[in-house]
Enzyme design. Structure first.
Site, PDB file in Angstrom:
ATOM      1  N   ASP A   1       0.917  -0.830   0.021  1.00 35.84           N
ATOM      2  CA  ASP A   1       0.453   0.201  -0.226  1.00 35.84           C
ATOM      3  C   ASP A   1       0.485   1.045  -0.236  1.00 35.84           C
ATOM      4  OD1 ASP A   1      -2.915   1.468   2.579  1.00 35.84           O
ATOM      5  OD2 ASP A   1      -2.370   1.394  -0.481  1.00 35.84           O
TER       6      ASP A   1
ATOM      7  N   LYS B   1       1.802   5.097  -1.082  1.00 38.36           N
ATOM      8  CA  LYS B   1       1.125   5.826  -1.460  1.00 38.36           C
ATOM      9  C   LYS B   1       1.646   6.881  -0.781  1.00 38.36           C
ATOM     10  CE  LYS B   1      -2.428   4.686   0.997  1.00 38.36           C
ATOM     11  NZ  LYS B   1      -4.251   4.679   0.985  1.00 38.36           N
TER      12      LYS B   1
ATOM     13  N   ASN C   1       1.385   7.418   2.440  1.00 35.49           N
ATOM     14  CA  ASN C   1       1.835   6.686   3.573  1.00 35.49           C
ATOM     15  C   ASN C   1       3.601   6.839   3.548  1.00 35.49           C
ATOM     16  OD1 ASN C   1      -0.151   5.142   4.056  1.00 35.49           O
ATOM     17  ND2 ASN C   1      -0.176   4.516   2.790  1.00 35.49           N
TER      18      ASN C   1
ATOM     19  N   ASP D   1       2.565   2.745   7.612  1.00 31.58           N
ATOM     20  CA  ASP D   1       1.302   1.395   7.369  1.00 31.58           C
ATOM     21  C   ASP D   1       1.203   0.732   7.058  1.00 31.58           C
ATOM     22  OD1 ASP D   1      -2.339   3.072   6.090  1.00 31.58           O
ATOM     23  OD2 ASP D   1      -1.073   1.049   6.492  1.00 31.58           O
TER      24      ASP D   1
ATOM     25  N   THR E   1       0.049 -33.871  -1.489  1.00 31.21           N
ATOM     26  CA  THR E   1      -0.734 -34.644  -4.068  1.00 31.21           C
ATOM     27  C   THR E   1      -0.665 -33.161  -4.125  1.00 31.21           C
ATOM     28  OG1 THR E   1      -1.809 -35.352  -4.555  1.00 31.21           O
ATOM     29  CG2 THR E   1      -2.536 -34.627  -2.964  1.00 31.21           C
TER      30      THR E   1
HETATM   31  N1  LIG Z   1      -1.130   5.474   8.246  1.00 30.76           N
HETATM   32  C1  LIG Z   1      -0.730   5.686   8.990  1.00 30.76           C
HETATM   33  O1  LIG Z   1      -0.672   4.483   9.826  1.00 30.76           O
HETATM   34  C2  LIG Z   1       0.159   6.849   9.448  1.00 30.76           C
HETATM   35  C3  LIG Z   1       1.348   6.517  11.030  1.00 30.76           C
HETATM   36  C4  LIG Z   1       1.658   8.133  11.624  1.00 30.76           C
HETATM   37  C5  LIG Z   1       0.947   8.679  11.088  1.00 30.76           C
HETATM   38  N2  LIG Z   1       1.425  10.289  11.110  1.00 30.76           N
HETATM   39  C6  LIG Z   1       1.134  11.027  10.611  1.00 30.76           C
HETATM   40  C7  LIG Z   1       1.001  12.962  10.006  1.00 30.76           C
HETATM   41  C8  LIG Z   1       2.106  13.061  11.425  1.00 30.76           C
HETATM   42  C9  LIG Z   1       2.133  14.840  11.093  1.00 30.76           C
HETATM   43  C10 LIG Z   1       1.441  15.649  10.181  1.00 30.76           C
HETATM   44  O2  LIG Z   1       1.603  16.791  10.365  1.00 30.76           O
HETATM   45  C11 LIG Z   1       2.005  17.602  11.337  1.00 30.76           C
HETATM   46  C12 LIG Z   1       1.024  17.076  12.711  1.00 30.76           C
HETATM   47  C13 LIG Z   1       1.264  17.202  13.752  1.00 30.76           C
HETATM   48  C14 LIG Z   1       2.365  18.478  14.085  1.00 30.76           C
HETATM   49  C15 LIG Z   1       2.958  18.542  12.996  1.00 30.76           C
HETATM   50  O3  LIG Z   1       4.226  18.980  13.376  1.00 30.76           O
HETATM   51  C16 LIG Z   1       2.921  17.738  11.747  1.00 30.76           C
HETATM   52  C17 LIG Z   1       0.813  14.682   9.490  1.00 30.76           C
HETATM   53  C18 LIG Z   1       0.636  13.287  10.158  1.00 30.76           C
HETATM   54  N3  LIG Z   1       0.416  10.249   8.929  1.00 30.76           N
HETATM   55  C19 LIG Z   1       0.696   9.172   9.911  1.00 30.76           C
HETATM   56  C20 LIG Z   1       0.233   8.034   8.904  1.00 30.76           C
END
Ligand SMILES: NC(=O)c1ccc2nc(-c3ccc(Oc4cccc(O)c4)cc3)[nH]c2c1
Length: 330
Positions: free
Chosen positions: A142, A144, A147, A163, A182
């Site tokens: 997955d 993309k 992720n 992910d 078999t």
């Molecule tokens: N699908 C997953 O398994 C997965 C696992 C872990 C993940 N962490 C984020 C993520 C992290 C930071 C993001 O911006 C930010 C949010 C807050 C503060 C910052 O500095 C940045 C946006 C998404 N997305 C994720 C997805």
């Protein structure tokens, strides 16, 4: 928002240790929220997986258990690190490191398209992460832009693959047991390369081709807005378009990597190992930057890390700080 947010459904021990706040990501199996460790105020991402999602209860729980097993097992600079696990009757809670740069998806969107050297730095790190997974018998399945996470707001930064909810652990043992019975009723593909590591791993190479296309071109190679064919038909035929206005500034070598990954026949598709040897990635400056990001502790390390004569003829000396994981980039 924070005040009206219902924290009561959370496991008590999770709630005692962390304050969960706003949603920062959304996925098939649930959501990701920003959390603060109460004792240190350190920030984390908490992934919440609902055990009852649309597929079927069994699948959601089985996938979550595989994801948790993989997260506990893997250890690589370009794979997300896990801090804690919790679960209730209805959900799993996975506490993960917070990647302050957010998702690659939003980075590419906000910049329209990445410049080639940044795309190369990110793509190289993705290749190393997937090479590590494959060498441990794990297919991601997955890959993309949502992720792929970035460690900071800077262009030059560490990336991490996340992910593993759709991932599969290649069970050679299952195939061996099958071959003990078999063979009379077994289908041909059970015996051919296709059903074992070969075919399975190649799906990640295709996805990396799509990821590189998106980073360089700023738009997806297969999309319903392109012509009359459905996205599925475009993919099955391997028909993608490099729009001149977006691709004219992209080097032929970069385009060559994309074209060799977006090959329909998995047996003809370039592998991860071949991609790592492609001329486009034999870029010492990029490799040194990547290794500095991936192995910061190797910087200016002791004499051992500085120079190490190869055990063989000593012809290719390891240079400072490229100690890395013992794999020499030639
Ligand atoms: N699908 C997953 O398994 C997965 C696992 C872990 C993940 N962490 C984020 C993520 C992290 C930071 C993001 O911006 C930010 C949010 C807050 C503060 C910052 O500095 C940045 C946006 C998404 N997305 C994720 C997805």
């Amino acid at each position: 928002d924070l005040m009206s947010d219902d924290q009561s459904s959370l496991p008590r021990d999770l709630q005692e240790k962390y304050l969960l706040t706003r949603r920062i990501g959304i996925g098939v199996c649930g959501e990701v929220r920003l959390a603060f460790e109460r004792s240190t105020c350190r920030k984390f991402a908490v992934k919440i997986i609902n055990k009852k999602n649309f597929q079927s209860e069994g699948t959601a729980t089985r996938n979550a258990k595989t994801e948790i097993e993989i997260l506990q097992r893997v250890d690589h600079p370009c794979l997300i690190k896990t801090e804690d696990f919790y679960q209730t009757e209805e959900s799993f809670y996975i506490v993960l490191e917070l990647m302050e740069g957010g998702e690659l998806f939003h980075r590419v969107k906000s910049k329209q398209q990445l410049n080639e050297s940044v795309a190369k730095l990110y793509f190289y790190q993705m290749l190393r992460a997937v090479q590590y997974l494959h060498s441990n018998g794990i297919i991601h399945r997955d890959l993309k832009p949502e992720n792929i996470l970035l460690s900071s707001q800077d262009d030059v930064c560490l990336i991490k693959v996340t992910d593993f909810n759709q991932s599969r652990i290649l069970e050679e043992a299952v195939l061996m047991r099958t071959l003990c019975g078999t063979p009379s009723y077994l289908a041909p593909e059970v015996f051919t390369h296709a059903s074992t590591t070969g075919y399975g791993l190649a799906v990640d190479a295709w996805s990396l081709g799509v990821l590189l296309f998106v980073c360089l071109g700023g738009y997806p190679p297969f999309h319903e807005s392109f012509g009359h064919q459905s996205v599925t038909d475009q993919i099955i035929r391997g028909e993608f378009t490099m729009v001149q206005s977006k691709w004219k500034s992209v080097s032929d070598q970069a385009k060559d990597v994309v074209r060799k990954l977006l090959v329909v026949d998995p047996m003809k598709r370039m592998s991860i190992e071949e991609a790592l040897q492609h001329p486009w990635l034999q870029d010492q400056k990029m490799l040194e930057t990547a290794h500095r990001l991936m192995y910061p502790s190797a910087e200016g390390g002791g004499a051992a890390a500085a120079m190490e004569v190869e055990s063989t003829s000593g012809r290719n000396l390891r240079k400072r700080g490229r100690e890395g994981d013992g794999e020499e980039q030639h």
